[in-house]
Design a protein around this motif. Structure first.
Motif, PDB file in Angstrom:
ATOM      1  N   CYS A   7       0.976  -1.237   0.020  1.00  0.00           N
ATOM      2  CA  CYS A   7      -0.078   0.007   0.083  1.00  0.00           C
ATOM      3  C   CYS A   7       1.006   1.234   0.238  1.00  0.00           C
ATOM      4  N   ILE A   8       0.491   2.213  -0.966  1.00  0.00           N
ATOM      5  CA  ILE A   8       1.123   3.460  -0.876  1.00  0.00           C
ATOM      6  C   ILE A   8       0.220   4.483  -0.251  1.00  0.00           C
ATOM      7  N   LEU A   9       0.876   5.401   0.464  1.00  0.00           N
ATOM      8  CA  LEU A   9      -0.122   6.457   1.323  1.00  0.00           C
ATOM      9  C   LEU A   9       0.611   7.875   0.565  1.00  0.00           C
ATOM     10  N   ARG A  10      -0.336   8.892   0.666  1.00  0.00           N
ATOM     11  CA  ARG A  10       0.169  10.216   0.317  1.00  0.00           C
ATOM     12  C   ARG A  10      -0.314  10.922   1.558  1.00  0.00           C
ATOM     13  N   LEU A  11       0.682  11.767   2.329  1.00  0.00           N
ATOM     14  CA  LEU A  11       0.407  12.762   3.260  1.00  0.00           C
ATOM     15  C   LEU A  11       0.514  13.921   3.003  1.00  0.00           C
ATOM     16  N   TYR A  12      -0.357  14.894   3.230  1.00  0.00           N
ATOM     17  CA  TYR A  12      -0.376  16.384   2.618  1.00  0.00           C
ATOM     18  C   TYR A  12       0.217  17.340   3.616  1.00  0.00           C
ATOM     19  N   ASN A  13       0.974  18.304   3.034  1.00  0.00           N
ATOM     20  CA  ASN A  13       1.586  19.457   3.512  1.00  0.00           C
ATOM     21  C   ASN A  13       2.644  19.068   4.580  1.00  0.00           C
ATOM     22  N   THR A  14       3.601  18.124   4.286  1.00  0.00           N
ATOM     23  CA  THR A  14       4.336  17.648   5.065  1.00  0.00           C
ATOM     24  C   THR A  14       5.659  18.491   5.280  1.00  0.00           C
ATOM     25  N   GLY A  15       6.045  19.097   4.004  1.00  0.00           N
ATOM     26  CA  GLY A  15       7.136  19.998   3.682  1.00  0.00           C
ATOM     27  C   GLY A  15       8.508  18.772   3.885  1.00  0.00           C
ATOM     28  N   GLU A  16       9.475  19.360   4.555  1.00  0.00           N
ATOM     29  CA  GLU A  16      10.423  18.518   4.692  1.00  0.00           C
ATOM     30  C   GLU A  16      10.451  17.535   6.246  1.00  0.00           C
ATOM     31  N   GLN A  17       9.331  17.375   6.643  1.00  0.00           N
ATOM     32  CA  GLN A  17       9.420  16.779   7.943  1.00  0.00           C
ATOM     33  C   GLN A  17       9.946  15.153   7.912  1.00  0.00           C
ATOM     34  N   PHE A  18       9.536  14.542   6.856  1.00  0.00           N
ATOM     35  CA  PHE A  18       9.963  13.084   6.706  1.00  0.00           C
ATOM     36  C   PHE A  18      11.106  12.834   5.697  1.00  0.00           C
ATOM     37  N   VAL A  19      12.068  12.172   6.036  1.00  0.00           N
ATOM     38  CA  VAL A  19      13.266  11.979   5.061  1.00  0.00           C
ATOM     39  C   VAL A  19      13.180  10.668   4.551  1.00  0.00           C
ATOM     40  N   PRO A  20      13.059  10.541   3.207  1.00  0.00           N
ATOM     41  CA  PRO A  20      12.737   9.278   2.553  1.00  0.00           C
ATOM     42  C   PRO A  20      14.080   8.429   2.652  1.00  0.00           C
ATOM     43  N   LEU A  21      13.597   7.081   2.836  1.00  0.00           N
ATOM     44  CA  LEU A  21      14.595   6.305   2.988  1.00  0.00           C
ATOM     45  C   LEU A  21      15.167   5.553   1.675  1.00  0.00           C
ATOM     46  N   ARG A  22      16.460   4.979   1.748  1.00  0.00           N
ATOM     47  CA  ARG A  22      17.190   4.629   0.677  1.00  0.00           C
ATOM     48  C   ARG A  22      16.832   3.298   0.425  1.00  0.00           C
ATOM     49  N   PHE A  23      16.847   2.426  -0.607  1.00  0.00           N
ATOM     50  CA  PHE A  23      16.751   1.089  -0.604  1.00  0.00           C
ATOM     51  C   PHE A  23      18.023   0.492  -1.038  1.00  0.00           C
ATOM     52  N   ALA A  24      18.330  -0.608  -0.522  1.00  0.00           N
ATOM     53  CA  ALA A  24      19.441  -1.526  -0.632  1.00  0.00           C
ATOM     54  C   ALA A  24      19.577  -1.885  -2.158  1.00  0.00           C
ATOM     55  N   ARG A  25      20.790  -1.956  -2.688  1.00  0.00           N
ATOM     56  CA  ARG A  25      21.160  -2.261  -3.866  1.00  0.00           C
ATOM     57  C   ARG A  25      21.272  -3.788  -3.915  1.00  0.00           C
ATOM     58  N   LYS A  26      22.191  -4.112  -2.803  1.00  0.00           N
ATOM     59  CA  LYS A  26      22.563  -5.510  -2.496  1.00  0.00           C
ATOM     60  C   LYS A  26      21.619  -6.522  -1.996  1.00  0.00           C
ATOM     61  N   VAL A  27      21.380  -7.651  -2.400  1.00  0.00           N
ATOM     62  CA  VAL A  27      20.303  -8.438  -1.794  1.00  0.00           C
ATOM     63  C   VAL A  27      20.789  -8.880  -0.563  1.00  0.00           C
ATOM     64  N   PRO A  28      19.936  -8.763   0.664  1.00  0.00           N
ATOM     65  CA  PRO A  28      20.230  -9.215   1.852  1.00  0.00           C
ATOM     66  C   PRO A  28      20.771 -10.842   1.961  1.00  0.00           C
ATOM     67  N   GLN A  29      21.730 -10.871   2.797  1.00  0.00           N
ATOM     68  CA  GLN A  29      22.022 -12.463   2.916  1.00  0.00           C
ATOM     69  C   GLN A  29      21.888 -12.929   4.230  1.00  0.00           C
ATOM     70  N   ALA A  30      21.802 -14.188   4.523  1.00  0.00           N
ATOM     71  CA  ALA A  30      21.491 -14.934   5.664  1.00  0.00           C
ATOM     72  C   ALA A  30      22.545 -14.460   6.586  1.00  0.00           C
ATOM     73  N   GLY A  31      22.259 -14.032   7.929  1.00  0.00           N
ATOM     74  CA  GLY A  31      23.639 -13.778   8.878  1.00  0.00           C
ATOM     75  C   GLY A  31      23.438 -12.113   8.917  1.00  0.00           C
ATOM     76  N   ASP A  32      22.945 -11.177   7.730  1.00  0.00           N
ATOM     77  CA  ASP A  32      23.055  -9.980   7.908  1.00  0.00           C
ATOM     78  C   ASP A  32      22.209  -9.306   9.161  1.00  0.00           C
ATOM     79  N   ARG A  33      22.722  -8.570   9.874  1.00  0.00           N
ATOM     80  CA  ARG A  33      21.809  -7.875  10.761  1.00  0.00           C
ATOM     81  C   ARG A  33      20.620  -6.932  10.265  1.00  0.00           C
ATOM     82  N   ALA A  34      19.524  -6.961  10.836  1.00  0.00           N
ATOM     83  CA  ALA A  34      18.503  -6.169  10.570  1.00  0.00           C
ATOM     84  C   ALA A  34      17.665  -5.535  11.575  1.00  0.00           C
ATOM     85  N   TYR A  35      17.239  -4.345  11.296  1.00  0.00           N
ATOM     86  CA  TYR A  35      16.383  -3.646  12.309  1.00  0.00           C
ATOM     87  C   TYR A  35      15.132  -3.298  11.716  1.00  0.00           C
ATOM     88  N   THR A  36      14.340  -2.548  12.719  1.00  0.00           N
ATOM     89  CA  THR A  36      13.074  -2.161  12.402  1.00  0.00           C
ATOM     90  C   THR A  36      12.491  -0.922  13.385  1.00  0.00           C
TER      91      THR A  36
END
Length: 231
Positions: free
Chosen positions: A108-137
């Protein structure tokens, strides 16, 4: 004289022994992902549903975010988003709506209105994650936002699921990052703060593991909506 020399010798040795060397404090690096996530509320027939979303684009003073479709269910739904609380600004509130909904890959994609620069867009990994890589949320387990948890990548499309065909975008990412109600839609990211997936559910057969939408599937849907590759 000998007594004086002995006294000074003992005194100086004592001073050296009691001297403490203080190493400079390790510089703390705050997690920048806190500036990219939001707590999302959408009203359903049975009440208010809560999940997490993360920023991917800022366009014309609006912010586009992604979250799970089992929260949105359809396009055109009104949403309310809350930022991470800060001492300077408190917790800000923004209105928006769902602009893209797909049961395929739970996207799902959302559009939030009048946010200015409140949120910083995240970058997407170019390298496919591998078993054993540390991950966060960062998410909102039981509504507690923001809560940061971590784990490790187990693999993709594993644990009884069919593996992906060569050249076909990977569908799921399996990690040990805990998943709770409210965590759905949170970014799963690596040590470089790059998105490798989006938390979606607990694995039914292996409750110690969680299921995320793989970064390749997220990018596939973003390309469908924006008509271009936004990586």
């Amino acid at each position: 004289m000998k007594f004086l020399i002995l006294f000074l010798s003992l005194f100086l040795n004592s001073c050296v022994h009691s001297t403490h060397v203080y190493a400079p404090a390790t510089q703390f690096r705050p997690d920048p992902v806190y500036k990219s996530v939001a707590l999302i509320h959408i009203k359903h027939k049975l009440g208010m549903a809560t999940a997490t979303a993360f920023a991917i684009q800022n366009i014309n003073n609006n912010t586009y975010m992604v979250t799970v479709n089992h929260l949105c269910e359809r396009r055109g739904r009104k949403v309310v988003a809350f930022t991470v609380h800060t001492e300077e600004a408190g917790r800000k509130r923004f209105k928006g709506k769902t602009v893209y909904s797909s049961s395929e890959n739970d996207m799902c994609i959302l559009r939030l209105y009048n946010t200015g620069e409140q949120f910083v867009p995240l970058r997407f990994a170019r390298k496919v994650p591998q078993a054993g890589d540390r991950a966060y949320t960062i998410g909102a387990p039981s509504g507690t936002f923001p809560s940061k948890t971590e784990g490790y990548v187990i693999g993709h499309d594993l644990l009884g699921m069919e593996p992906d065909e060569e050249g076909v975008p990977k569908t799921l990412l399996v990690t040990t990052v805990p998943a709770y109600n409210g965590n759905s839609g949170g970014p799963v990211y690596n040590e470089q703060y790059e998105v490798i997936g989006m938390l979606a559910a607990t694995h039914k057969k292996y409750p110690h593991s969680s299921i995320s939408i793989h970064v390749e599937s997220i990018l596939k849907h973003l390309k469908l909506y924006f008509k271009k590759d936004i990586r």
